[in-house]
Scaffold this active site. Structure first.
Site, PDB file in Angstrom:
ATOM      1  N   LYS A  31      -5.446   9.038  -8.152  1.00 18.86           N
ATOM      2  CA  LYS A  31      -4.043   8.751  -7.862  1.00 18.86           C
ATOM      3  C   LYS A  31      -3.704   7.269  -8.019  1.00 18.86           C
ATOM      4  O   LYS A  31      -2.596   6.897  -8.371  1.00 18.86           O
ATOM      5  CB  LYS A  31      -3.711   9.205  -6.427  1.00 18.86           C
ATOM      6  CG  LYS A  31      -2.239   9.031  -6.045  1.00 18.86           C
ATOM      7  CD  LYS A  31      -1.979   9.579  -4.661  1.00 18.86           C
ATOM      8  CE  LYS A  31      -0.528   9.380  -4.244  1.00 18.86           C
ATOM      9  NZ  LYS A  31      -0.194   7.988  -3.996  1.00 18.86           N
ATOM     10  N   THR A  57       7.187   2.556  -4.427  1.00 17.87           N
ATOM     11  CA  THR A  57       7.913   1.624  -5.301  1.00 17.87           C
ATOM     12  C   THR A  57       9.377   1.531  -4.878  1.00 17.87           C
ATOM     13  O   THR A  57       9.961   0.438  -4.839  1.00 17.87           O
ATOM     14  CB  THR A  57       7.807   2.090  -6.766  1.00 17.87           C
ATOM     15  OG1 THR A  57       6.435   2.381  -7.063  1.00 17.87           O
ATOM     16  CG2 THR A  57       8.290   1.030  -7.719  1.00 17.87           C
ATOM     17  N   TRP A 111      11.549  -0.826 -10.728  1.00 20.36           N
ATOM     18  CA  TRP A 111      10.223  -0.936 -11.366  1.00 20.36           C
ATOM     19  C   TRP A 111      10.258  -1.985 -12.476  1.00 20.36           C
ATOM     20  O   TRP A 111       9.326  -2.773 -12.622  1.00 20.36           O
ATOM     21  CB  TRP A 111       9.806   0.433 -11.925  1.00 20.36           C
ATOM     22  CG  TRP A 111       8.435   0.416 -12.552  1.00 20.36           C
ATOM     23  CD1 TRP A 111       7.230   0.474 -11.910  1.00 20.36           C
ATOM     24  CD2 TRP A 111       8.137   0.335 -13.950  1.00 20.36           C
ATOM     25  NE1 TRP A 111       6.194   0.436 -12.811  1.00 20.36           N
ATOM     26  CE2 TRP A 111       6.732   0.343 -14.088  1.00 20.36           C
ATOM     27  CE3 TRP A 111       8.921   0.254 -15.108  1.00 20.36           C
ATOM     28  CZ2 TRP A 111       6.085   0.286 -15.328  1.00 20.36           C
ATOM     29  CZ3 TRP A 111       8.284   0.188 -16.338  1.00 20.36           C
ATOM     30  CH2 TRP A 111       6.884   0.200 -16.443  1.00 20.36           C
ATOM     31  N   PHE A 142      12.855   6.329 -15.293  1.00 18.97           N
ATOM     32  CA  PHE A 142      11.805   6.019 -16.250  1.00 18.97           C
ATOM     33  C   PHE A 142      12.462   5.707 -17.592  1.00 18.97           C
ATOM     34  O   PHE A 142      13.572   6.164 -17.878  1.00 18.97           O
ATOM     35  CB  PHE A 142      10.854   7.198 -16.398  1.00 18.97           C
ATOM     36  CG  PHE A 142       9.956   7.437 -15.214  1.00 18.97           C
ATOM     37  CD1 PHE A 142       8.656   7.892 -15.381  1.00 18.97           C
ATOM     38  CD2 PHE A 142      10.394   7.215 -13.913  1.00 18.97           C
ATOM     39  CE1 PHE A 142       7.823   8.117 -14.288  1.00 18.97           C
ATOM     40  CE2 PHE A 142       9.576   7.429 -12.820  1.00 18.97           C
ATOM     41  CZ  PHE A 142       8.274   7.888 -13.013  1.00 18.97           C
TER      42      PHE A 142
END
Length: 835
Positions: free
Chosen positions: A321, A288, A688, A659
């Site tokens: 995964k 990412t 993200w 996050f």
């Protein structure tokens, strides 16, 4: 059509009777090869005024040249030009060119009732086809300039026409010869364009806009919401030529290696590696970050950049995964294409690997059940009355020191040496592979059928991406190099302890044939329409874990001197990055500019003593609530990974993958500690949720770091003994006190050294979940002895790989694999539930 696609043909001219000059025929020629300028595309460009892009029909060029020669000028002269019998492309092009010169232009058919009137008023008459007999010359006023373009296009003969003596500026015979010269001039212009197209040029890239949503939808929903560019359009934007691209559907294409020869004099761009700290089982987002970084560089900073990623294995895709296309608003699209089959490279590797495995067991069976003579007669059969060695058999004879080329002249001793490999079944290291997590294939028994005559042995399956052929694909630099590497693969020893190779088994050419398309990198794009190469996919814990050298080399040429190529190494810097530097950089000769080290607050809390992180299970509250002490304690792993990077002398930028549960205080703390620990910079990233825009600060930090002094060096000399190279990695990278080799491992080291393989780099097969060999030991373990249970060799790939502790080369499926959620809509044919 064949000439259209022939890269050695830069121009195409048609000579046909006028009756055959249909639109269908003229438009069959590619516009860029149309030296006669007769296609609709060329005419459209001419009318639009795109002088550089179009080619003017040679006849039109000839007419304009003659008019200039005859002293005809049209601006402010008030002269009238009449085109008679000049229709189609030539007529339209003539009108366009004359009007551009300021002429008043009319067009007329020979049978038109107003022809006499128009001829009487014309100062210049251009005749496009044969004059009918019933049109008298007297209709043309004296002093008119007449240019005749009519001719038999096949023979080139001009039909003799009488336009009368009163016309003192007739140019009947000059157009044909001049048109031939003008066609040659067009050919030169076309060739000059082609030469220019072969050179590097700055990209003219149309980036795609993102429609950001909050909360962020699933990866597959984001991927489907974006409309990717057609891959041939993307290829043209980044400077690829038509004959360098092989299209697979609408969104992916193979790129031919011929590009490397074309751009061999083009300076390389900057080379950036994305690595990470020791990850949780969930992964910390290196892919990412890689995608977010190139989206930021290209779409937001207008810097040419390329991402080079590994192709995901079907094992984790259907296991636990998930895929490797990135995530959120920083991913490769279409993500289902990326994660499922792609262009079939892994299938090609599986086929090649298993062909070699079948060849080994078949050879043992046939040697054990046949006499020397029978074996030799079957290996070198009579075909159409002639008996001869194949090329690969002649090569084997030369290796054995036998210079004979006639099968009938070998002695019994030479026949025995040639025909018998005498493979020791207990030394076979070549395993079968399958691209599925299938734990029950970790140990199997082959040869149980009655037809195998009791030749039973224990064997195993590995995951396809652990095959040495995958490692070769990732490290090869050309088709020839790949063939040589495939031939060098050692699959077993003979009963005298000498290595047996794929070349000895006569299978090298067949392996190369199976791999001929897989060697070409696959071109795809990010969500923002920037280019990505997807190629090769070795696991980083059991192989060297990097995408291909070829993808990197091609990308570095395409981005140009000021561009960036961002490639990813698997798992933590202690595994993927160390192997990138010591193995991949040695194979490629490329020097890295910057390392981007990916960290997450989640992983740092785990290293600081947080509870276990388990895939598929909800995160404990320690990971979703602010806890500065856990973060500070866990930064020891980040500090250690920065130190590992510094061993190689390359600047490091820490990318903190943010996050939504991370607090501002936790983010600030990580960045502060990273910079204090020697990182050039540390940047929080929100790609993200925000795409490339969320990684602009990271891109700017990488650009600045790439301009720093680079003191890149390898960790060890290849001349050192195998055991010493293993010890250096264990102590300097992992932090071990020492290493301990099992008797089996020591025996293998001795054998490889004796066989002349001691000067190869080392590829450690070690768990990715800890700096040590024990997955449960987090943070920075010290004082441990690293156990080497076995040592194997990938001679074709070019490395020795020690197995640390109990390393599995075949993953298993969890209780609840990802496949529970994956489905296919039978109406829309859309994949559902894929991440």
């Amino acid at each position: 059509m064949r000439l259209n696609e022939d890269p050695n043909v830069q121009g195409l001219a048609l000579d046909l009777p006028e009756s055959l000059y249909s639109s269908k025929v003229l438009n069959a020629v590619k516009p860029e090869k149309d030296v006669d300028g007769l296609s609709d595309v060329n005419l459209g460009r001419l009318v639009r005024g795109d002088a550089y892009d179009c080619l003017v029909p040679p006849t039109v060029c000839a007419v304009m040249e003659l008019l200039e020669d005859l002293g005809e000028t049209f601006y402010h002269s008030g002269k009238n030009v009449l085109l008679v019998g000049a229709s189609g492309t030539v007529g339209a092009a003539l009108q366009c060119m004359l009007q551009r010169e300021g002429a008043t232009t009319l067009s007329c058919r020979w049978k038109a009732p107003e022809l006499q009137t128009k001829l009487n008023h014309a100062d210049v008459v251009i005749v496009g086809s044969t004059k009918p007999d019933d049109v008298p010359v007297s209709w043309i006023k004296p002093g008119t300039t007449i240019i005749s373009c009519s001719r038999d296009l096949v023979s080139g003969k001009r039909q003799k026409q009488n336009y009368g003596q009163q016309n003192n500026h007739a140019a009947e015979n000059a157009v044909g010869s001049l048109a031939i010269a003008m066609r040659m001039q067009n050919m030169v212009k076309n060739t000059e364009r082609w030469i220019q197209s072969q050179q590097y040029r700055k990209w003219d890239l149309r980036c795609l806009k993102l429609q950001l949503l909050s909360p962020v939808p699933s990866d597959i929903e984001i991927s489907r919401a974006q409309s990717p560019k057609a891959v041939d359009v993307l290829a043209k934007e980044i400077g690829l030529l038509t004959d360098e691209v092989e299209i697979y559907g609408q969104t992916k294409a193979k790129v031919r290696l011929s590009l490397l020869e074309r751009l061999k004099d083009q300076p390389d761009g900057k080379y950036v590696l994305v690595a990470g700290i020791t990850p949780t089982p969930l992964g910390e987002g290196k892919s990412t970050v890689t995608i977010g970084l190139v989206q930021a560089l290209t779409a937001h900073l207008n810097i040419n950049s390329f991402a080079c990623l590994r192709q995901p294995s079907q094992g984790p895709t259907f296991g636990v995964k998930g895929g490797a296309a990135g995530g959120g608003y920083a991913q490769v699209i279409p993500m289902e294409e990326f994660n499922l089959h792609l262009t079939g490279d892994i299938h090609a590797i599986t086929a090649a690997n298993n062909l070699l495995a079948a060849a080994i067991d078949a050879r043992i069976l046939h040697e054990n059940t046949q006499s020397d003579k029978a074996l030799y007669n079957r290996l070198v059969p009579v075909v159409n009355g002639v008996r001869g060695f194949s090329a690969i058999q002649l090569a084997r004879l030369r290796r054995l020191g036998i210079s004979k080329t006639d099968p009938g002249t070998l002695t019994e001793e030479e026949i025995n040496k040639f025909a018998r490999l005498d493979i020791d079944p207990s030394t076979i290291t070549w395993q079968r592979v399958v691209d599925t997590n299938d734990r029950f294939l970790r140990k199997i028994t082959v040869g149980q059928a009655n037809t195998e005559k009791g030749f039973v042995r224990q064997a195993q399956f590995d995951i396809a991406v652990a095959s040495e052929i995958m490692a070769i694909l990732a490290l090869t630099t050309s088709l020839q190099d790949m063939k040589e590497r495939l031939g060098k693969m050692v699959v077993a020893n003979d009963k005298k302890g000498e290595p047996i190779t794929a070349e000895d088994l006569g299978v090298t050419g067949a392996l190369a044939v199976l791999m001929k398309d897989a060697i070409k990198p696959t071109l795809m794009q990010t969500l923002e329409g920037t280019p990505v190469f997807v190629h090769a996919g070795p696991f980083a814990n059991i192989a060297h874990g990097n995408s291909s050298v070829l993808a990197d080399k091609i990308a570095l040429k395409l981005v140009g001197e000021k561009g960036f190529v961002v490639t990813e190494a698997g798992f933590g810097a202690d595994i993927g990055m160390e192997k990138f530097f010591n193995i991949k950089c040695r194979a490629s000769g490329l020097v890295p500019s910057v390392v981007v080290l990916v960290a997450t607050v989640r992983a740092l809390k785990m290293h600081g003593g947080g509870p276990n992180v388990t895939a598929g299970a909800p995160l404990k509250k320690e990971y979703t609530e602010e806890n500065l002490q856990l973060v500070a304690d866990g930064c020891c792993n980040l500090q250690k990974q920065i130190q590992i990077t510094q061993l190689f002398g390359v600047p490091v930028v820490v990318a903190l993958n943010v996050f939504k549960t991370d607090s501002p205080a936790e983010i600030d703390l990580v960045c502060k500690i990273a910079k204090q620990s020697g990182a050039f910079d540390a940047v929080p990233c929100n790609h993200w949720s925000a795409g490339g825009r969320g990684a602009v600060k990271l891109a700017q930090a990488v650009e600045r770091a790439a301009n720093q002094k680079n003191n890149f060096k390898y960790l060890y000399s290849l001349e050192l003994p195998i055991v010493e190279k293993i010890r250096i990695i264990a102590q300097k990278v992992y932090g071990a006190q020492d290493i301990e080799l099992s008797p089996t491992a020591q025996s293998q080291v001795d054998r490889y050294t004796r066989q002349g393989f001691g000067n190869l780099p080392i590829c450690m097969a070690k768990t990715h979940l800890s700096l040590s060999h024990q997955p449960e030991r987090k943070g920075v373990p010290t004082g441990f002895i690293l156990p080497i249970s076995d040592v194997r060799a990938s001679i074709g790939a070019g490395f020795i790989y020690p197995l640390v502790g109990t390393m599995s080369t075949m993953p298993g499926l969890p209780t609840r694999p990802c496949f529970y959620d994956i489905d296919l809509d039978p109406i829309t044919e859309q994949v559902k539930g894929l991440f």
